[in-house]
Design a protein around this motif. Structure first.
Motif, PDB file in Angstrom:
ATOM      1  N   ILE A 132       3.584  -6.906  32.378  1.00  0.00           N
ATOM      2  CA  ILE A 132       3.280  -7.856  30.929  1.00  0.00           C
ATOM      3  C   ILE A 132       3.336  -6.819  30.179  1.00  0.00           C
ATOM      4  CG2 ILE A 132       1.125  -8.682  29.747  1.00  0.00           C
ATOM      5  CD1 ILE A 132      -0.266 -10.173  32.432  1.00  0.00           C
ATOM      6  N   ILE A 133       3.790  -6.564  28.898  1.00  0.00           N
ATOM      7  CA  ILE A 133       2.982  -5.387  27.901  1.00  0.00           C
ATOM      8  C   ILE A 133       2.948  -6.002  26.487  1.00  0.00           C
ATOM      9  CG2 ILE A 133       5.203  -4.964  26.065  1.00  0.00           C
ATOM     10  CD1 ILE A 133       7.034  -5.862  28.355  1.00  0.00           C
ATOM     11  N   ARG A 134       1.688  -5.277  26.532  1.00  0.00           N
ATOM     12  CA  ARG A 134       0.740  -5.785  25.517  1.00  0.00           C
ATOM     13  C   ARG A 134       0.417  -4.621  24.078  1.00  0.00           C
ATOM     14  NH1 ARG A 134      -2.157  -5.338  30.931  1.00  0.00           N
ATOM     15  NH2 ARG A 134      -2.773  -7.893  31.274  1.00  0.00           N
ATOM     16  N   LEU A 135       0.709  -5.276  23.585  1.00  0.00           N
ATOM     17  CA  LEU A 135       1.286  -4.688  22.218  1.00  0.00           C
ATOM     18  C   LEU A 135      -0.884  -4.861  21.117  1.00  0.00           C
ATOM     19  CD1 LEU A 135       4.807  -6.230  20.964  1.00  0.00           C
ATOM     20  CD2 LEU A 135       3.824  -3.776  21.870  1.00  0.00           C
ATOM     21  N   ARG A 136      -1.289  -3.843  20.626  1.00  0.00           N
ATOM     22  CA  ARG A 136      -2.787  -3.190  20.182  1.00  0.00           C
ATOM     23  C   ARG A 136      -1.989  -2.829  18.669  1.00  0.00           C
ATOM     24  NH1 ARG A 136      -7.367  -5.073  20.481  1.00  0.00           N
ATOM     25  NH2 ARG A 136      -8.578  -4.386  19.233  1.00  0.00           N
ATOM     26  N   GLU A 137      -2.359  -3.099  17.236  1.00  0.00           N
ATOM     27  CA  GLU A 137      -1.874  -1.945  16.764  1.00  0.00           C
ATOM     28  C   GLU A 137      -2.873  -0.881  16.577  1.00  0.00           C
ATOM     29  OE1 GLU A 137      -3.158  -2.418  11.910  1.00  0.00           O
ATOM     30  OE2 GLU A 137      -1.813  -4.076  12.670  1.00  0.00           O
ATOM     31  N   ALA A 138      -1.917   0.783  16.256  1.00  0.00           N
ATOM     32  CA  ALA A 138      -2.572   1.825  16.875  1.00  0.00           C
ATOM     33  C   ALA A 138      -3.094   2.409  15.126  1.00  0.00           C
ATOM     34  CB  ALA A 138      -2.369   2.471  17.159  1.00  0.00           C
ATOM     35  N   ALA A 139      -2.236   2.061  14.447  1.00  0.00           N
ATOM     36  CA  ALA A 139      -1.905   2.815  13.208  1.00  0.00           C
ATOM     37  C   ALA A 139      -0.999   2.279  11.905  1.00  0.00           C
ATOM     38  CB  ALA A 139      -2.218   3.912  12.844  1.00  0.00           C
ATOM     39  N   VAL A 140      -1.577   2.406  10.873  1.00  0.00           N
ATOM     40  CA  VAL A 140      -0.979   1.608   9.688  1.00  0.00           C
ATOM     41  C   VAL A 140      -0.283   3.342   9.040  1.00  0.00           C
ATOM     42  CG1 VAL A 140      -0.588   0.978   7.430  1.00  0.00           C
ATOM     43  CG2 VAL A 140      -2.551  -0.532   8.879  1.00  0.00           C
ATOM     44  N   VAL A 141       1.434   3.017   9.029  1.00  0.00           N
ATOM     45  CA  VAL A 141       1.718   4.112   8.598  1.00  0.00           C
ATOM     46  C   VAL A 141       1.747   4.405   7.141  1.00  0.00           C
ATOM     47  CG1 VAL A 141       3.903   6.099   8.837  1.00  0.00           C
ATOM     48  CG2 VAL A 141       2.463   5.117  10.810  1.00  0.00           C
ATOM     49  N   ASN A 142       1.865   4.874   6.271  1.00  0.00           N
ATOM     50  CA  ASN A 142       1.494   4.475   4.260  1.00  0.00           C
ATOM     51  C   ASN A 142       3.125   5.647   4.312  1.00  0.00           C
ATOM     52  OD1 ASN A 142       2.196   4.333   1.760  1.00  0.00           O
ATOM     53  ND2 ASN A 142      -0.394   4.997   1.273  1.00  0.00           N
ATOM     54  N   THR A 143       4.154   5.242   4.180  1.00  0.00           N
ATOM     55  CA  THR A 143       5.352   5.427   4.604  1.00  0.00           C
ATOM     56  C   THR A 143       5.463   6.441   2.959  1.00  0.00           C
ATOM     57  OG1 THR A 143       6.904   4.194   3.815  1.00  0.00           O
ATOM     58  CG2 THR A 143       6.384   4.867   6.128  1.00  0.00           C
ATOM     59  N   LYS A 144       4.798   5.378   1.563  1.00  0.00           N
ATOM     60  CA  LYS A 144       5.475   6.608   0.262  1.00  0.00           C
ATOM     61  C   LYS A 144       4.311   8.077   0.390  1.00  0.00           C
ATOM     62  CE  LYS A 144       2.749   5.743  -4.259  1.00  0.00           C
ATOM     63  NZ  LYS A 144       2.673   7.018  -4.812  1.00  0.00           N
ATOM     64  N   ILE A 145       3.722   8.335   1.758  1.00  0.00           N
ATOM     65  CA  ILE A 145       3.701   9.950   1.451  1.00  0.00           C
ATOM     66  C   ILE A 145       4.789  10.546   1.779  1.00  0.00           C
ATOM     67  CG2 ILE A 145       3.522   9.708   3.829  1.00  0.00           C
ATOM     68  CD1 ILE A 145       0.709  11.648   3.848  1.00  0.00           C
ATOM     69  N   LEU A 146       5.189   9.946   2.096  1.00  0.00           N
ATOM     70  CA  LEU A 146       7.291  10.239   1.934  1.00  0.00           C
ATOM     71  C   LEU A 146       7.572  11.640   0.275  1.00  0.00           C
ATOM     72  CD1 LEU A 146       9.129   9.284   5.284  1.00  0.00           C
ATOM     73  CD2 LEU A 146       7.691  11.556   5.276  1.00  0.00           C
ATOM     74  N   ALA A 147       6.996  10.203   0.075  1.00  0.00           N
ATOM     75  CA  ALA A 147       7.655  10.465  -1.035  1.00  0.00           C
ATOM     76  C   ALA A 147       7.361  11.562  -1.971  1.00  0.00           C
ATOM     77  CB  ALA A 147       8.513   8.880  -2.167  1.00  0.00           C
ATOM     78  N   ASP A 148       5.704  11.681  -1.505  1.00  0.00           N
ATOM     79  CA  ASP A 148       5.338  12.045  -2.578  1.00  0.00           C
ATOM     80  C   ASP A 148       5.161  13.629  -2.056  1.00  0.00           C
ATOM     81  OD1 ASP A 148       3.619  10.407  -4.093  1.00  0.00           O
ATOM     82  OD2 ASP A 148       2.239  10.220  -2.861  1.00  0.00           O
ATOM     83  N   TYR A 149       5.474  14.070  -0.723  1.00  0.00           N
ATOM     84  CA  TYR A 149       5.914  15.087  -0.216  1.00  0.00           C
ATOM     85  C   TYR A 149       7.393  15.988  -0.286  1.00  0.00           C
ATOM     86  CZ  TYR A 149       6.132  18.870   4.105  1.00  0.00           C
ATOM     87  OH  TYR A 149       6.660  19.543   4.362  1.00  0.00           O
ATOM     88  N   VAL A 150       8.735  14.828  -0.423  1.00  0.00           N
ATOM     89  CA  VAL A 150       9.710  15.712  -0.893  1.00  0.00           C
ATOM     90  C   VAL A 150       9.116  15.995  -2.361  1.00  0.00           C
ATOM     91  CG1 VAL A 150      10.844  14.560   1.225  1.00  0.00           C
ATOM     92  CG2 VAL A 150      10.764  13.212  -1.245  1.00  0.00           C
ATOM     93  N   ARG A 151       8.393  15.184  -2.909  1.00  0.00           N
ATOM     94  CA  ARG A 151       8.889  15.377  -4.594  1.00  0.00           C
ATOM     95  C   ARG A 151       7.341  16.843  -4.645  1.00  0.00           C
ATOM     96  NH1 ARG A 151       8.855   8.788  -5.233  1.00  0.00           N
ATOM     97  NH2 ARG A 151      10.995   9.224  -5.153  1.00  0.00           N
ATOM     98  N   GLY A 152       7.111  16.918  -3.848  1.00  0.00           N
ATOM     99  CA  GLY A 152       6.267  18.648  -4.354  1.00  0.00           C
ATOM    100  C   GLY A 152       4.762  17.971  -5.049  1.00  0.00           C
ATOM    101  N   ARG A 153       5.033  16.998  -4.400  1.00  0.00           N
ATOM    102  CA  ARG A 153       2.766  16.423  -4.708  1.00  0.00           C
ATOM    103  C   ARG A 153       2.008  16.953  -4.305  1.00  0.00           C
ATOM    104  NH1 ARG A 153       5.319  10.076  -6.420  1.00  0.00           N
ATOM    105  NH2 ARG A 153       6.377  10.766  -7.668  1.00  0.00           N
ATOM    106  N   GLY A 154       1.809  18.319  -3.582  1.00  0.00           N
ATOM    107  CA  GLY A 154       1.157  18.677  -4.025  1.00  0.00           C
ATOM    108  C   GLY A 154      -0.104  18.420  -2.879  1.00  0.00           C
ATOM    109  N   GLY A 155      -0.832  19.161  -1.384  1.00  0.00           N
ATOM    110  CA  GLY A 155      -2.115  18.774  -1.030  1.00  0.00           C
ATOM    111  C   GLY A 155      -1.728  18.142   0.010  1.00  0.00           C
ATOM    112  N   ILE A 156      -0.157  17.997   0.574  1.00  0.00           N
ATOM    113  CA  ILE A 156      -0.033  17.211   1.592  1.00  0.00           C
ATOM    114  C   ILE A 156       1.134  17.933   3.122  1.00  0.00           C
ATOM    115  CG2 ILE A 156       1.756  15.580   2.529  1.00  0.00           C
ATOM    116  CD1 ILE A 156       1.663  14.400  -0.530  1.00  0.00           C
ATOM    117  N   ALA A 157      -0.017  18.113   3.815  1.00  0.00           N
ATOM    118  CA  ALA A 157       0.495  19.011   5.051  1.00  0.00           C
ATOM    119  C   ALA A 157       1.922  18.469   6.119  1.00  0.00           C
ATOM    120  CB  ALA A 157      -0.839  19.793   6.072  1.00  0.00           C
ATOM    121  N   VAL A 158       2.119  19.274   6.321  1.00  0.00           N
ATOM    122  CA  VAL A 158       3.031  18.809   7.074  1.00  0.00           C
ATOM    123  C   VAL A 158       3.016  17.503   8.157  1.00  0.00           C
ATOM    124  CG1 VAL A 158       3.852  20.140   9.164  1.00  0.00           C
ATOM    125  CG2 VAL A 158       5.673  18.902   8.619  1.00  0.00           C
TER     126      VAL A 158
END
Length: 882
Positions: A132-158
């Motif tokens: 039996i494989i049980r799947l339960r949502e653990a987190a919602v990953v907002n990938t917009k943070i990638l765009a902010d990070y690569v564009r140097g919009r500051g305050g985002i840790a790796v």
């Protein structure tokens, strides 16, 4: 240190507290501009929406896993469940899985608080298991943070973008898993594999990882090599492990009395998955090897109840059991059996190695040599292989990759690089050409004399740890004549051309052999011998370590070990290289940078260069200490260094007692130059990108406290750089821009496009590759009170690579770190009584994929005390480690 400000007074280091932000990005402009290919694929489109992370629990129908099965098995189970339920319960939504406990989906597969259960009947090796494989949502990953990070919009840790990167890595990996064997982010195939010694094969493959760059995401693709177990007969594999011709020759080799052979076999077998099959079994049984029996199978016995005689128990050997129970006569009853976790015993001759298993142990010397040769390929060929795999796999055309919003071409990125000016180096005034700018990162010692001679060699001896039949008196004397001549020609004075020569036994007490050799030195009262030249019969590491251990801890004398083959064939180039080592150990300086240019970069401020590295115990030795090594310059030119060793709890990444160590090096610099440093430049190796802020914040404060503890208001400028050598970035020159090996020329620097957004970092090729594909060193400027321009810190770092004391080439990594590596390697000699094995935290042989665990992921023994390891006082501030 004096309270007088003097010429070396305090700088502008500021308060001990500081901003947690890393050093802002800046880019250089100096040097010749040229384009290079990078082993990066620019991801032209990536998601700026949510990706859903799920906890995955796989449960057998009966009971639970005591330990998760292998990643390959778990992946097979998960993929089978996806295939069965994708069009049903999963509503056609694809999922990607990390083979352990996490999966990602581009859309929700169930409501946020629900658990989705998937039933599966999984068949493998003729057996069917229900899960039996049980799947339960653990987190919602907002990938917009990638765009902010690569564009140097500051305050985002790796660390904040890591979940998004993991999801994209798994999406790409799911395509590669279909036709290749994957381990984490690396994928291999048996095509073009090489059989090496010791029952192993070498496989080629590639590493793939999504990396943030400046304004773009990139897929980094690099060639890799790993060691694998060959599928097939376990008996044949053990024949290869012990290097015998046939199984009968294993008689007597696999016993507890033969610890060396048995140790090799146990290391080879540990954790290995095998099948056992014989005519008495239905199908075949798969299990992991836990060990071996202590005796041969015709001696190993147990109590057995014969099914033909119910209630009757008797003691029988394993060999006798197989004959009576299955009517099978063992062909090799003189061999031990292997055992599983239940301590069941299986004859080796019935076992075969399960395919696609990676060898996780340490390679021996011959295997390592084969690995390096196998991995060593012309850069053009490496680039062609990368382009070829991109076209074959066509990752951008995969429906799964597209479902996660990724679009990428099948071509490598073209980016801008610059070639920095070559520095001018200086030798002694007696040289035909005292100052010159080397070409191609290399030069020779012909007609050159050292810049500064160390203490003249007046009192020294030679110890030959080989027989007179192998190394004659006459041969030794001829070599000594050549060595003395080479030293004198190089400007290093040897006043005693006829040192006493003694012979010793390498298997005896080495310390006694060394003491006996030194007794022949005619020293004035109160003066001890300066130096011992030791001739070794072989490359035996244990003898070498014994010599160094005695020298470092007991005798406090400089030693130089050499192989006996060089005595038989003396040549001036070898003697000149020995001279460089001897001069460095005895307090001399071989070459320096032209001081006008060097001091211009430093703005005339006395500068203490510090280098730091950490060495960890080998895999499986978490009870052993880690060792931090710190070196500090002792002269204005940054060419002489003193060293300090610190014992740390196993696998600890932060350097304890750094304040105490920095105080020591500040005092040594002041004592040697009579000047306080107004600037400290700290090159820190052994730090992963995720640890930058933590390490910088902790260790920068330790350095600041060290300064403040010596004198009120003493605040030299501090520049803190992280140094990474273990990375997968490679660059390939275009057209005729490369050197004769096809690599980027020395001085090539890349600080745009594929470097980190929002931080000053650069890749630097400081050396000329001898063979294979060159790997640049990656430098990150984490803190900079000096406000160096990008050009200044890049040129300074490059120039320093021409000052490595014992080399007539520029080196690939800045010398303070290189010296720290050497000091850490010498920890084996300081701690010989602990029989410590080590793995390097940051370096690996060029071009192959190491099997060690990622830095900082294995918990160690917190009970190991932190302490400074001292050498003999007579070597305390010398370059004994050269």
């Amino acid at each position: 240190m004096s309270n007088q400000p003097g010429p070396g007074g305090g700088g502008g280091g500021g308060d001990i507290s500081h901003s947690t932000a890393l050093q802002p990005a800046s880019h250089g402009t100096q040097g010749k501009r040229q384009k290079v290919y990078a082993n990066f694929v620019e991801i032209s489109k990536y998601p700026e929406r949510d990706i859903y992370q799920y906890d995955v629990v796989v449960t057998p129908e009966r009971g639970e896993f005591k330990k998760l099965p292998s990643p390959s098995y778990m992946r097979s189970v998960f993929d089978a469940a996806m295939g069965e339920h994708r069009q049903g319960k999963l509503n056609g939504i694809p999922m990607v899985y990390d083979s352990r406990k996490i999966a990602y989906a581009p859309k929700r597969v169930c409501e946020a608080k629900d658990t989705l259960e998937l039933d599966l009947s999984f068949k493998e090796d003729g057996r069917t298991e229900k899960y039996i494989i049980r799947l339960r949502e653990a987190a919602v990953v907002n990938t917009k943070i990638l765009a902010d990070y690569v564009r140097g919009r500051g305050g985002i840790a790796v660390g904040e973008i890591q979940s998004a990167l993991n999801a994209l890595d798994l999406a790409i990996g799911s395509v590669l898993h279909l036709e290749m064997i994957g381990f984490n982010r690396s994928f291999f195939t048996r095509e073009q594999s090489l059989v090496t010694v010791g029952g192993l094969e070498l496989w080629r493959g590639f590493s793939f990882s999504v990396r943030p760059g400046i304004d773009h995401l990139y897929l980094n693709v690099n060639t890799a090599v790993t060691a694998m177990y060959p599928p097939g007969s376990l008996l044949d594999a053990l024949v290869n492990v012990l290097d015998v011709r046939e199984p009968s020759m294993l008689r007597g080799r696999l016993t507890r009395d033969n610890m060396r052979d048995m140790g090799d076999v146990v290391k080879y077998l540990r954790g290995l998955q095998v099948y056992c099959s014989h005519r008495g079994l239905k199908g075949k049984r798969k299990f992991s090897v836990r060990g071996t029996t202590t005796r041969a199978l015709d001696q190993e016995s147990f109590d057995w109840e014969d099914p033909d005689k119910p209630g009757h128990t008797e003691n029988v050997t394993v060999a006798e059991y197989y004959l009576r129970r299955y009517n099978i006569k063992l062909n090799y009853p003189f061999l031990p059996g292997i055992t599983d976790r239940r301590k069941s015993v299986f004859p080796i001759e019935f076992c075969s190695i399960v395919e696609n298993q990676r060898f996780k142990g340490n390679l021996n010397e011959r295997q390592t040599g084969d690995m390096v040769k196998f991995a060593c390929q012309h850069p053009g060929k490496n680039m062609d292989r990368i382009v070829d795999i991109l076209k074959k796999r066509n990752l951008g055309g995969s429906p799964i990759v597209q479902s996660f919003g990724l679009s990428l071409p099948n071509k490598l990125a073209e980016i801008e690089s610059r070639v920095l000016p070559t520095p001018t180096i200086e030798y002694g005034s007696g040289s035909r050409e005292p100052s010159f700018a080397p070409r191609g990162g290399a030069w020779d010692l012909r007609n050159k004399q050292v810049k500064q001679s160390g203490k003249p060699l007046d009192h020294w001896a030679v110890l030959v740890l080989a027989s007179r039949q192998h190394v004659s008196d006459n041969a030794v004397k001829q070599f000594i004549t050549a060595l003395v001549s080479g030293c004198n020609q190089s400007g290093y004075r040897v006043n005693e051309p006829h040192p006493p020569i003694s012979y010793g036994n390498p298997n005896a007490d080495i310390s006694q052999e060394m003491l006996h050799a030194l007794k022949g030195v005619n020293c004035p009262p109160g003066i001890k011998p300066q130096f011992l030249l030791v001739v070794l019969p072989t490359t035996n590491v244990q003898v070498y370590q014994n010599v160094k251990n005695c020298a470092y801890k007991t005798l406090g004398i400089h030693t130089q070990c050499m192989q006996s083959k060089h005595v038989q064939r003396p040549n001036m180039q070898y003697c000149s290289n020995l001279c460089l080592k001897i001069n460095a150990k005895l307090g001399g300086v071989n070459q320096v940078l032209l001081q006008s240019g060097f001091q211009e970069v430093l703005r005339g401020k006395p500068t203490l260069f510090l280098g730091c590295d950490i060495t960890h115990p080998a895999p499986g030795e978490q009870d052993k200490a880690s060792i931090a090594s710190v070196v500090g310059s002792t002269n204005f030119e940054g060419t002489r260094y003193a060293a300090t060793l610190i014992q740390l709890p196993s696998r600890q990444e932060l350097v304890d007692k750094l304040q105490e160590v920095v105080v020591r090096h500040l005092k040594i610099f002041h004592r040697s130059t009579r000047t306080k440093p107004r600037r400290i430049i700290f090159y820190r190796d052994g730090v992963s990108e995720s640890q930058f802020s933590q390490v910088r914040d902790r260790e920068l404060i330790e350095i600041q406290r060290a300064c403040a503890s010596l004198e009120q208001g003493y605040k030299p400028d501090i520049t803190f750089l992280a140094v990474l050598k273990r990375h997968n970035a490679r660059f390939f020159p275009m057209g005729r821009d490369g050197d004769k090996t096809g690599n980027c020329v020395p001085g090539t620097v890349i600080d745009r496009s594929v470097t980190a957004p929002g931080i000053t970092d650069f890749y630097l090729f400081a050396h000329a590759a001898i063979q294979g594909t060159s790997r640049p060193t990656h430098y990150y400027v984490l803190h900079d009170d000096s406000e160096f321009t990008a050009d200044a810190i890049q040129q300074l770092t490059y120039n320093l690579c021409y000052t490595y004391a014992i080399c007539t080439r520029s080196v690939s990594i800045v010398p303070p770190v290189y010296y720290a590596h050497r000091v850490a390697a010498r920890a084996r000699c300081h701690l010989l009584d602990m029989r410590m094995g080590f793995e390097e935290a940051t370096t690996e042989a060029s071009g192959y994929h190491g099997g060690s665990t990622a830095v900082g992921t294995i918990p160690g023994d917190p009970g190991i005390a932190t302490k400074i390891i001292k050498v003999n006082a007579d070597l305390d501030t010398a370059m004994y480690f050269m």
